[in-house]
Motif scaffolding. Structure first.
Motif, PDB file in Angstrom:
ATOM      1  N   VAL A  97       0.850  -1.202   0.000  1.00  0.00           N
ATOM      2  CA  VAL A  97       0.000   0.000   0.000  1.00  0.00           C
ATOM      3  C   VAL A  97       0.881   1.246   0.000  1.00  0.00           C
ATOM      4  O   VAL A  97       0.626   2.208  -0.740  1.00  0.00           O
ATOM      5  CB  VAL A  97      -0.962  -0.005   1.212  1.00  0.00           C
ATOM      6  CG1 VAL A  97      -1.618   1.358   1.392  1.00  0.00           C
ATOM      7  CG2 VAL A  97      -2.027  -1.085   1.045  1.00  0.00           C
ATOM      8  N   ILE A 105      -6.603   8.295   0.127  1.00  0.00           N
ATOM      9  CA  ILE A 105      -5.774   7.224   0.682  1.00  0.00           C
ATOM     10  C   ILE A 105      -5.701   7.345   2.193  1.00  0.00           C
ATOM     11  O   ILE A 105      -5.825   6.354   2.927  1.00  0.00           O
ATOM     12  CB  ILE A 105      -4.384   7.269   0.028  1.00  0.00           C
ATOM     13  CG1 ILE A 105      -4.510   6.810  -1.429  1.00  0.00           C
ATOM     14  CG2 ILE A 105      -3.384   6.413   0.779  1.00  0.00           C
ATOM     15  CD1 ILE A 105      -3.414   7.307  -2.328  1.00  0.00           C
ATOM     16  N   VAL A 125      -8.576   5.867   4.068  1.00  0.00           N
ATOM     17  CA  VAL A 125      -8.445   4.422   4.306  1.00  0.00           C
ATOM     18  C   VAL A 125      -7.527   4.187   5.503  1.00  0.00           C
ATOM     19  O   VAL A 125      -7.799   3.344   6.368  1.00  0.00           O
ATOM     20  CB  VAL A 125      -7.920   3.696   3.054  1.00  0.00           C
ATOM     21  CG1 VAL A 125      -7.701   2.213   3.328  1.00  0.00           C
ATOM     22  CG2 VAL A 125      -8.887   3.867   1.884  1.00  0.00           C
ATOM     23  N   TYR A 126      -6.420   4.947   5.579  1.00  0.00           N
ATOM     24  CA  TYR A 126      -5.500   4.826   6.722  1.00  0.00           C
ATOM     25  C   TYR A 126      -6.224   5.163   8.028  1.00  0.00           C
ATOM     26  O   TYR A 126      -6.033   4.506   9.045  1.00  0.00           O
ATOM     27  CB  TYR A 126      -4.311   5.786   6.561  1.00  0.00           C
ATOM     28  CG  TYR A 126      -3.210   5.321   5.642  1.00  0.00           C
ATOM     29  CD1 TYR A 126      -1.881   5.605   5.919  1.00  0.00           C
ATOM     30  CD2 TYR A 126      -3.478   4.612   4.476  1.00  0.00           C
ATOM     31  CE1 TYR A 126      -0.846   5.201   5.080  1.00  0.00           C
ATOM     32  CE2 TYR A 126      -2.453   4.213   3.627  1.00  0.00           C
ATOM     33  CZ  TYR A 126      -1.136   4.518   3.936  1.00  0.00           C
ATOM     34  OH  TYR A 126      -0.120   4.133   3.088  1.00  0.00           O
ATOM     35  N   PRO A 179     -10.440  -1.833   0.586  1.00  0.00           N
ATOM     36  CA  PRO A 179     -10.937  -0.473   0.874  1.00  0.00           C
ATOM     37  C   PRO A 179     -10.504   0.568  -0.153  1.00  0.00           C
ATOM     38  O   PRO A 179     -11.047   1.663  -0.170  1.00  0.00           O
ATOM     39  CB  PRO A 179     -10.330  -0.168   2.256  1.00  0.00           C
ATOM     40  CG  PRO A 179      -9.157  -1.063   2.387  1.00  0.00           C
ATOM     41  CD  PRO A 179      -9.490  -2.308   1.618  1.00  0.00           C
ATOM     42  N   PHE A 180      -9.545   0.200  -1.023  1.00  0.00           N
ATOM     43  CA  PHE A 180      -9.165   1.125  -2.088  1.00  0.00           C
ATOM     44  C   PHE A 180     -10.046   0.960  -3.326  1.00  0.00           C
ATOM     45  O   PHE A 180      -9.861   1.650  -4.320  1.00  0.00           O
ATOM     46  CB  PHE A 180      -7.685   0.955  -2.444  1.00  0.00           C
ATOM     47  CG  PHE A 180      -6.758   1.408  -1.339  1.00  0.00           C
ATOM     48  CD1 PHE A 180      -6.165   0.486  -0.492  1.00  0.00           C
ATOM     49  CD2 PHE A 180      -6.518   2.756  -1.130  1.00  0.00           C
ATOM     50  CE1 PHE A 180      -5.333   0.907   0.549  1.00  0.00           C
ATOM     51  CE2 PHE A 180      -5.681   3.192  -0.098  1.00  0.00           C
ATOM     52  CZ  PHE A 180      -5.090   2.259   0.740  1.00  0.00           C
ATOM     53  N   PHE A 227      -5.341  -7.711  -0.081  1.00  0.00           N
ATOM     54  CA  PHE A 227      -5.385  -7.025  -1.369  1.00  0.00           C
ATOM     55  C   PHE A 227      -3.966  -6.581  -1.687  1.00  0.00           C
ATOM     56  O   PHE A 227      -3.051  -6.841  -0.909  1.00  0.00           O
ATOM     57  CB  PHE A 227      -6.388  -5.863  -1.378  1.00  0.00           C
ATOM     58  CG  PHE A 227      -6.228  -4.887  -0.239  1.00  0.00           C
ATOM     59  CD1 PHE A 227      -6.874  -5.100   0.983  1.00  0.00           C
ATOM     60  CD2 PHE A 227      -5.464  -3.745  -0.387  1.00  0.00           C
ATOM     61  CE1 PHE A 227      -6.741  -4.205   2.025  1.00  0.00           C
ATOM     62  CE2 PHE A 227      -5.321  -2.836   0.662  1.00  0.00           C
ATOM     63  CZ  PHE A 227      -5.966  -3.062   1.868  1.00  0.00           C
ATOM     64  N   GLU A 228      -3.756  -5.891  -2.821  1.00  0.00           N
ATOM     65  CA  GLU A 228      -2.430  -5.576  -3.390  1.00  0.00           C
ATOM     66  C   GLU A 228      -1.820  -6.852  -3.995  1.00  0.00           C
ATOM     67  O   GLU A 228      -1.423  -7.784  -3.292  1.00  0.00           O
ATOM     68  CB  GLU A 228      -1.471  -4.985  -2.351  1.00  0.00           C
ATOM     69  CG  GLU A 228      -1.835  -3.594  -1.872  1.00  0.00           C
ATOM     70  CD  GLU A 228      -1.822  -2.540  -2.976  1.00  0.00           C
ATOM     71  OE1 GLU A 228      -1.028  -2.661  -3.941  1.00  0.00           O
ATOM     72  OE2 GLU A 228      -2.634  -1.593  -2.895  1.00  0.00           O
TER      73      GLU A 228
END
Lengths: 215, 183
Positions: A104, A145, A148-149, B51-52, B66-67
């Motif tokens: 991420v 982003i 989400v964090y 969540p992305f 994920f990723e």
């Protein structure tokens, strides 16, 4: 005795990433400054260490690496028993969440944060004009982003676990630069992100990296 | 029923990366199509998996990830004894040559990147070792796309790169990934 060498610049976010890891692990190393102002990173001797002509380059005895995350990951594994535990020990399933948050950082956080850092931190330092449109676009992306964090950090003290790991460490360089710009508002408006930023940038090992600037 | 599920679209390069790895490891999995044209990847139920709001999402029993590179890294380690060995076994020094994202971001400088690969591939049969590993696998989806564009000339102009591309895209596991697009 094998000597660890880091070739780079104390101003470089990627160089700092490797240095942060070495200080966390309490490992001796030799810092070899690379004069980017004179193009030393494009010299034949440096290209032999990193064919992409970027800092840092890393050596541990006969092992030569480049890419800051590859070097930091190697250090975290090779010296797992020293200093701060930066990995999640245990089964593949337990360790998988660390790989996730490392990815991420590399794939979601790095690009927009690096662009904002370049525009708001490095360009003024170099006497260049900031591109407001690039800032706006990338701050918006970075905000999503960080949303989400924010959710993640309500579930977990640090990104991958309740302990500081490589996943958090990889963020330090860009986070530190952003704190010195108006973009810091992106952290301040998200309470869990804000607390996490304050925690990780206050670590003694990180302070040692920042102190290298003053030499 | 397979405990492993991959949620995504067969057209997504990130999904292809994960599916290629699962085929290489000869591990059973269930593919759950996500209708991206209908915005399914932004639905509440999908966001609970990633969540992305991006594909793929992955499950192995109660583990959710994920990723794509985190997923393939997990699969390569958890199922190390099955199928193709995608890792480099040995000391930390031997395993330290790792794939990274920075190379892929240099798409605009692809020619210069491929010059580096050309030199590397005179020293080593594959990128990280003399056998196929995750480092090579990660390149497959983007290389496959490049081969169907005029950019393939960048590959063809470099003999070691060209040979490596021909080798890795001919792997049976990769053919299965491409076969999924025809379903």
């Amino acid at each position: 005795m094998a000597v660890i060498k880091v070739h780079g610049s104390p101003l470089s976010t990627a160089t700092r990433r490797v240095l942060a890891c070495l200080y966390e692990k309490e490992i001796d190393f030799q810092f070899v400054p690379v004069n980017m102002g004179t193009g030393e990173h494009k010299s034949d001797s440096f290209l032999a260490l990193n064919p992409f002509g970027q800092v840092p380059a890393f050596e541990d005895g006969d092992l030569k690496l480049f890419e800051s995350r590859a070097a930091a990951n190697y250090v975290a594994h090779e010296y797992a028993d020293k200093g701060t535990q930066l990995l999640i020990p245990g089964s593949s399933k337990e360790a998988a969440v660390l790989e996730l948050w490392k990815e991420v950082e590399a794939h979601q956080f790095n690009s927009p944060s690096s662009k904002v850092v370049w525009e708001l931190f490095f360009k003024p330092f170099l006497g260049m004009a900031t591109d407001a449109a690039v800032v706006e676009e990338n701050e918006a992306q970075l905000g999503k982003i960080l949303d989400v964090y924010e959710t993640r950090l309500t579930q977990s003290k640090y990104l991958a676990s309740d302990n500081f790991t490589l996943a958090d460490l990889y963020h330090l360089s860009n986070v530190q630069c952003l704190l010195a710009t108006p973009a810091k508002k992106l952290f301040e408006s998200r309470p869990h992100v804000d607390a996490w930023v304050k925690e990780i940038t206050a670590r003694p090992a990180w302070s040692k990296v920042l102190a290298m600037m003053k030499q | 029923m397979a405990a492993i599920k991959v949620h995504g679209s067969p057209l997504s390069t990130a999904v292809q990366r994960v599916v290629a790895c699962l085929y290489e490891k000869e591990v059973d999995f269930q593919f759950v199509p996500i209708n991206m044209a209908a915005g399914e990847h932004k639905s509440e139920s999908y966001l609970a998996l990633n969540p992305f709001g991006q594909v793929p999402a992955f499950e192995d029993g109660d583990l959710k990830l994920f990723e794509s590179r985190a997923i393939t890294h997990y699969v390569a380690h958890e199922y190390a004894d099955k199928g193709t060995q995608l890792l480099i076994t040995g000391s930390n020094k031997e395993t330290a040559v790792r794939p990274t994202a920075a190379v892929e971001e240099n798409e605009a400088k692809l020619g210069k990147v491929l010059d580096v690969y050309e030199i590397r591939l005179t020293q080593s049969k594959y990128l990280a070792a003399d056998h196929f590993t995750l480092a090579d696998l990660y390149h497959l989806p983007n290389l496959q796309c490049l081969l169907s564009t005029s950019a393939k000339k960048l590959l063809e102009a470099r003999p070691h790169v060209s040979a490596w591309v021909a080798e890795i895209t001919a792997r049976p596991a990769w053919s299965k990934v491409l076969g999924m697009q025809k379903q």
